[in-house]
Design a protein around this motif. Structure first.
Motif, mmCIF file in Angstrom:
data_model
loop_
_atom_site.group_PDB
_atom_site.id
_atom_site.type_symbol
_atom_site.label_atom_id
_atom_site.label_comp_id
_atom_site.label_asym_id
_atom_site.label_seq_id
_atom_site.Cartn_x
_atom_site.Cartn_y
_atom_site.Cartn_z
ATOM 1 N N GLN A 212 34.806 41.205 59.577
ATOM 2 C CA GLN A 212 34.245 40.739 58.312
ATOM 3 C C GLN A 212 34.764 41.546 57.131
ATOM 4 O OE1 GLN A 212 29.974 40.477 58.438
ATOM 5 N NE2 GLN A 212 29.952 38.881 60.010
ATOM 6 N N ILE A 213 35.007 42.833 57.359
ATOM 7 C CA ILE A 213 35.553 43.686 56.289
ATOM 8 C C ILE A 213 36.931 43.186 55.867
ATOM 9 C CG2 ILE A 213 36.335 46.008 55.689
ATOM 10 C CD1 ILE A 213 34.308 47.072 57.748
ATOM 11 N N VAL A 214 37.775 42.905 56.863
ATOM 12 C CA VAL A 214 39.129 42.433 56.563
ATOM 13 C C VAL A 214 39.077 41.067 55.891
ATOM 14 C CG1 VAL A 214 41.385 41.874 57.542
ATOM 15 C CG2 VAL A 214 40.058 43.765 58.494
ATOM 16 N N ALA A 215 38.189 40.194 56.377
ATOM 17 C CA ALA A 215 38.055 38.866 55.778
ATOM 18 C C ALA A 215 37.566 38.961 54.338
ATOM 19 C CB ALA A 215 37.088 38.018 56.604
ATOM 20 N N LYS A 216 36.612 39.841 54.080
ATOM 21 C CA LYS A 216 36.116 40.026 52.716
ATOM 22 C C LYS A 216 37.197 40.631 51.823
ATOM 23 C CE LYS A 216 31.876 41.763 52.222
ATOM 24 N NZ LYS A 216 31.085 40.724 51.557
ATOM 25 N N GLY A 217 38.028 41.509 52.387
ATOM 26 C CA GLY A 217 39.137 42.068 51.631
ATOM 27 C C GLY A 217 40.134 41.002 51.233
ATOM 28 N N SER A 218 40.404 40.084 52.148
ATOM 29 C CA SER A 218 41.305 38.965 51.859
ATOM 30 C C SER A 218 40.736 38.093 50.748
ATOM 31 C CB SER A 218 41.525 38.139 53.124
ATOM 32 O OG SER A 218 42.289 36.991 52.854
ATOM 33 N N GLY A 219 39.431 37.837 50.808
ATOM 34 C CA GLY A 219 38.787 37.041 49.769
ATOM 35 C C GLY A 219 38.818 37.733 48.418
ATOM 36 N N ALA A 220 38.649 39.063 48.441
ATOM 37 C CA ALA A 220 38.718 39.826 47.195
ATOM 38 C C ALA A 220 40.111 39.750 46.591
ATOM 39 C CB ALA A 220 38.334 41.283 47.452
ATOM 40 N N GLY A 221 41.134 39.822 47.443
ATOM 41 C CA GLY A 221 42.505 39.710 46.958
ATOM 42 C C GLY A 221 42.775 38.352 46.342
ATOM 43 N N GLN A 222 42.238 37.298 46.934
ATOM 44 C CA GLN A 222 42.396 35.950 46.385
ATOM 45 C C GLN A 222 41.748 35.844 45.014
ATOM 46 O OE1 GLN A 222 40.397 32.918 48.686
ATOM 47 N NE2 GLN A 222 41.497 31.235 47.683
ATOM 48 N N TYR A 223 40.555 36.396 44.878
ATOM 49 C CA TYR A 223 39.852 36.375 43.588
ATOM 50 C C TYR A 223 40.645 37.130 42.524
ATOM 51 C CZ TYR A 223 36.556 37.996 40.041
ATOM 52 O OH TYR A 223 35.953 38.322 38.843
ATOM 53 N N LYS A 224 41.140 38.309 42.865
ATOM 54 C CA LYS A 224 41.852 39.132 41.905
ATOM 55 C C LYS A 224 43.132 38.451 41.422
ATOM 56 C CE LYS A 224 40.161 43.423 44.021
ATOM 57 N NZ LYS A 224 39.590 44.122 42.865
ATOM 58 N N CYS A 225 43.836 37.783 42.345
ATOM 59 C CA CYS A 225 45.081 37.097 41.976
ATOM 60 C C CYS A 225 44.827 35.898 41.064
ATOM 61 C CB CYS A 225 45.823 36.642 43.226
ATOM 62 S SG CYS A 225 46.593 37.989 44.159
ATOM 63 N N GLY A 226 43.601 35.402 41.041
ATOM 64 C CA GLY A 226 43.270 34.257 40.208
ATOM 65 C C GLY A 226 42.840 34.606 38.801
ATOM 66 N N LEU A 227 42.738 35.888 38.502
ATOM 67 C CA LEU A 227 42.327 36.306 37.156
ATOM 68 C C LEU A 227 43.446 36.034 36.148
ATOM 69 C CD1 LEU A 227 40.751 39.787 38.023
ATOM 70 C CD2 LEU A 227 39.493 37.719 37.367
ATOM 71 N N PRO A 228 43.105 35.733 34.896
ATOM 72 C CA PRO A 228 44.148 35.598 33.871
ATOM 73 C C PRO A 228 44.765 36.959 33.555
ATOM 74 C CG PRO A 228 41.970 35.398 32.897
ATOM 75 C CD PRO A 228 41.764 35.415 34.370
ATOM 76 N N ALA A 229 45.984 36.959 33.039
ATOM 77 C CA ALA A 229 46.716 38.202 32.798
ATOM 78 C C ALA A 229 45.966 39.153 31.877
ATOM 79 C CB ALA A 229 48.101 37.890 32.229
ATOM 80 N N TRP A 230 45.363 38.610 30.817
ATOM 81 C CA TRP A 230 44.657 39.485 29.873
ATOM 82 C C TRP A 230 43.488 40.197 30.552
ATOM 83 C CZ3 TRP A 230 39.509 39.031 28.962
ATOM 84 C CH2 TRP A 230 38.882 37.815 29.275
ATOM 85 N N ASN A 231 42.846 39.507 31.500
ATOM 86 C CA ASN A 231 41.721 40.103 32.212
ATOM 87 C C ASN A 231 42.199 41.182 33.168
ATOM 88 O OD1 ASN A 231 39.286 40.494 33.760
ATOM 89 N ND2 ASN A 231 38.595 38.490 33.022
ATOM 90 N N MET A 232 43.353 40.932 33.803
ATOM 91 C CA MET A 232 43.940 41.950 34.675
ATOM 92 C C MET A 232 44.236 43.228 33.899
ATOM 93 S SD MET A 232 46.661 39.646 36.843
ATOM 94 C CE MET A 232 46.155 38.241 37.848
ATOM 95 N N ILE A 233 44.773 43.060 32.678
ATOM 96 C CA ILE A 233 45.102 44.230 31.854
ATOM 97 C C ILE A 233 43.839 44.971 31.439
ATOM 98 C CG2 ILE A 233 46.074 44.978 29.644
ATOM 99 C CD1 ILE A 233 48.120 42.745 29.868
ATOM 100 N N VAL A 234 42.820 44.226 31.017
ATOM 101 C CA VAL A 234 41.563 44.853 30.586
ATOM 102 C C VAL A 234 40.926 45.622 31.741
ATOM 103 C CG1 VAL A 234 39.219 44.421 29.795
ATOM 104 C CG2 VAL A 234 41.122 43.208 28.733
ATOM 105 N N ARG A 235 40.823 44.962 32.887
ATOM 106 C CA ARG A 235 40.228 45.627 34.046
ATOM 107 C C ARG A 235 41.099 46.777 34.529
ATOM 108 N NH1 ARG A 235 37.173 41.186 37.892
ATOM 109 N NH2 ARG A 235 36.502 39.745 36.256
ATOM 110 N N GLY A 236 42.422 46.632 34.393
ATOM 111 C CA GLY A 236 43.329 47.713 34.746
ATOM 112 C C GLY A 236 43.172 48.903 33.812
ATOM 113 N N PHE A 237 42.997 48.619 32.519
ATOM 114 C CA PHE A 237 42.751 49.691 31.550
ATOM 115 C C PHE A 237 41.499 50.467 31.925
ATOM 116 C CE2 PHE A 237 40.424 51.226 27.873
ATOM 117 C CZ PHE A 237 41.377 51.954 27.176
#
Length: 290
Positions: free
Chosen positions: A8-33
Motif C-alpha cells: 500500500q505504501i508503494v501504491a500510495k507513492g505511485s498515486g502521489a507521483g501522479q498527482y504531482k505530475c498533474g500540477l501546473p508549472a506555476w504551482n510546481m515552482i511555488v511549492r518548490g520554493f
C-alpha cells in the motif's frame, strides 16, 4: 497509530507521483520554493547547532548534532504538501512505471520543482548571510560571527570535490543520500498520524546527514550561504582560512564541484535504489491491489 503494509505504501507513492505530475508549472515552482526554503531552514539550524561541537566533543558527536536537527525541513515539506526535487526523483518515476504518467511529465515536474527549490534555498541563504551569520556595528560594518564562519566552512567543504575522483565521490554521496531520503518519504507515507510521520522521516534523514552524504537541495542553501557570508569576512578572518579552499567557494564551482554530480547521484539513488527496486518487488501485488 495506523501503519500501511508495504504494498500500500508503494501504491500510495505511485498515486502521489501522479498527482504531482498533474500540477501546473506555476504551482510546481511555488511549492518548490516553499520546500527549498524549508530544507534551508533545517540546514541553517544544523549549521548553528553544530558550531564548535566537533572541537569540544569530537567529530562524530558534531555530525550527530548536525544530523539530529536537520530533518525539520523535510518534516515540514511532507506535512504541508510542498514539493522537493529529491522526493520527486522517486515518486514521479513510480507513477511512470505504473503507466499513470508519461516520462515527459516526470521531466517537466523535475525541472520546475528544481528551479523552485533553487530559488527558495538561495532566498533563505540570503536571509541567513545578512542576518544571523553577521553582526553590524554603528558604522554599518559587518563582522562574521562564529555561526557565519561555520557556514563558510561548510560551503568550502562542499565545493572541494576536485577532478574525476571528486566528481565520483560526490556522485556516490548523492546516491547514498537519496536512497535514505526516499526511504524517509516511504516511511512518511506509511503512517497516517503526525507523530508516526515525524519519526518515520526523522531517522533516515538524521542518518544521511550524520553519515556525510550530499543532498542537492540542501546544498542549494549551504553553498550560497557560504558564498554570501564570505563576502563579509574581514582580513583577520580570511587569514585563518586556507586560501585555496576559499577560492573554490563561488557560483561556478557550486555547480561543477557539487550540484551537478550530486543531483545525478540523487536521481540514481531515488529512482533506481528505491523507485525501481520497490516497483519490481511489489509490481504484481500492486496490480492486484488496483
Amino acid at each position: 497509530m495506523v501503519f500501511h503494509p508495504p504494498v500500500q505504501i508503494v501504491a500510495k507513492g505511485s498515486g502521489a507521483g501522479q498527482y504531482k505530475c498533474g500540477l501546473p508549472a506555476w504551482n510546481m515552482i511555488v511549492r518548490g520554493f516553499m520546500s527549498g526554503a524549508y530544507i534551508a531552514m533545517g540546514a541553517a539550524l544544523a549549521t548553528v547547532c553544530s558550531t564548535a561541537v566537533a572541537d569540544n566533543l569530537g567529530a562524530g558527536f558534531g555530525q550527530l548534532i548536525l544530523g539530529s536537527v536537520f530533518p525539520v525541513g523535510l518534516i515540514i515539506t511532507v506535512l504541508t504538501g510542498a514539493e522537493l526535487f529529491t522526493g520527486d526523483a522517486m515518486l514521479a518515476p513510480l507513477a511512470a512505471f505504473h503507466n499513470k504518467v508519461t516520462w515527459a511529465k516526470v521531466l517537466n515536474l523535475w525541472v520546475w520543482v528544481y528551479i523552485g527549490n533553487l530559488i527558495g534555498s538561495i532566498f533563505f541563504a540570503y536571509i541567513m548571510a545578512n542576518g544571523p551569520f553577521v553582526s553590524f556595528n554603528a558604522a554599518g560594518l559587518a563582522t562574521v560571527n562564529a555561526f557565519g564562519l561555520r557556514a563558510v566552512a561548510i560551503g568550502m567543504a562542499k565545493t572541494s570535490y576536485v577532478g574525476g575522483m571528486g566528481f565520483y565521490s560526490a556522485l556516490l554521496k548523492g546516491i547514498g543520500c537519496n536512497w535514505l531520503v526516499n526511504l524517509a518519504i516511504l516511511l512518511g507515507i506509511c503512517a497516517d498520524d503526525a507523530i508516526g510521520k515525524f519519526f518515520g522521516i526523522w531517522f533516515p534523514i538524521m542518518a544521511f546527514v550524520s553519515i556525510g552524504f550530499e543532498h542537492c537541495v540542501a546544498n542549494m542553501y549551504f553553498i550560497p550561504a557560504g558564498i554570501l557570508t564570505a563576502g563579509y569576512l574581514n582580513a583577520e578572518q580570511v587569514a585563518t582560512i586556507t586560501v585555496e579552499k576559499l577560492a573554490t567557494l563561488d557560483w561556478i564551482t557550486m555547480w561543477t564541484s557539487n550540484l551537478i554530480p550530486v543531483t545525478i547521484g540523487n536521481i540514481i539513488g531515488g529512482m533506481l535504489f528505491v523507485g525501481v527496486l520497490y516497483w519490481v518487488a511489489f509490481k504484481k501485488e500492486i496490480e492486484a491491489l488496483e
